[in-house]
Scaffold this motif. Structure first.
Motif, short mmCIF file in Angstrom:
data_model
loop_
_atom_site.label_atom_id
_atom_site.label_comp_id
_atom_site.label_asym_id
_atom_site.label_seq_id
_atom_site.Cartn_x
_atom_site.Cartn_y
_atom_site.Cartn_z
N SER A 18 0.78 -1.16 -0.11
CA SER A 18 -0.03 0.02 -0.12
C SER A 18 0.81 1.45 -0.04
O SER A 18 0.55 2.08 -0.66
N VAL A 19 1.82 1.29 0.75
CA VAL A 19 2.84 2.44 0.78
C VAL A 19 3.67 2.64 -0.43
O VAL A 19 3.64 3.71 -1.03
N ALA A 20 4.06 1.50 -0.93
CA ALA A 20 4.54 1.58 -2.33
C ALA A 20 3.63 1.99 -3.55
O ALA A 20 4.03 2.84 -4.30
N GLU A 21 2.41 1.59 -3.31
CA GLU A 21 1.53 2.00 -4.35
C GLU A 21 1.16 3.64 -4.34
O GLU A 21 1.11 4.33 -4.93
N LEU A 22 1.09 4.03 -2.94
CA LEU A 22 0.89 5.32 -2.89
C LEU A 22 2.27 6.30 -3.29
O LEU A 22 1.95 7.11 -3.81
N LEU A 23 3.36 5.59 -2.98
CA LEU A 23 4.23 6.46 -3.48
C LEU A 23 4.43 6.55 -5.08
O LEU A 23 4.85 7.43 -5.58
N VAL A 24 4.15 5.50 -5.66
CA VAL A 24 4.05 5.36 -7.18
C VAL A 24 3.03 6.59 -7.72
O VAL A 24 3.06 7.22 -8.44
N GLN A 25 1.84 6.45 -6.98
CA GLN A 25 0.78 7.42 -7.15
C GLN A 25 1.11 8.87 -7.13
O GLN A 25 0.92 9.71 -8.17
N LYS A 26 1.92 9.10 -6.06
CA LYS A 26 2.22 10.53 -5.69
C LYS A 26 3.23 10.82 -6.72
O LYS A 26 3.45 12.11 -7.20
#
Length: 58
Positions: A18-26
């Motif tokens: 989830s954190v990795a996905e959020l970083l990619v999204q940002k």
């Protein structure tokens, strides 16, 4: 390994994803903002294309 320990490990992996996905999204949002700024500041379409292309090659 117990079921509880296995579940805890799965939860941690889910949180990391989830954190990795959020970083990619940002990162994608920031790149989109940067491209919009380039388009707004460019003198003409060719200038904008060159600047965006240089950004994407980085």
């Amino acid at each position: 390994m117990s079921k509880a320990a296995g579940a805890g490990k799965d939860n941690m992996m889910d949180e990391e994803m989830s954190v990795a996905e959020l970083l990619v999204q940002k990162a994608e949002e920031n790149q989109t903002r940067k491209i919009i700024d380039i388009l707004n500041e460019a003198e003409d379409l060719e200038d904008a294309k060159e600047t965006v292309k240089a950004l994407l090659i980085k």
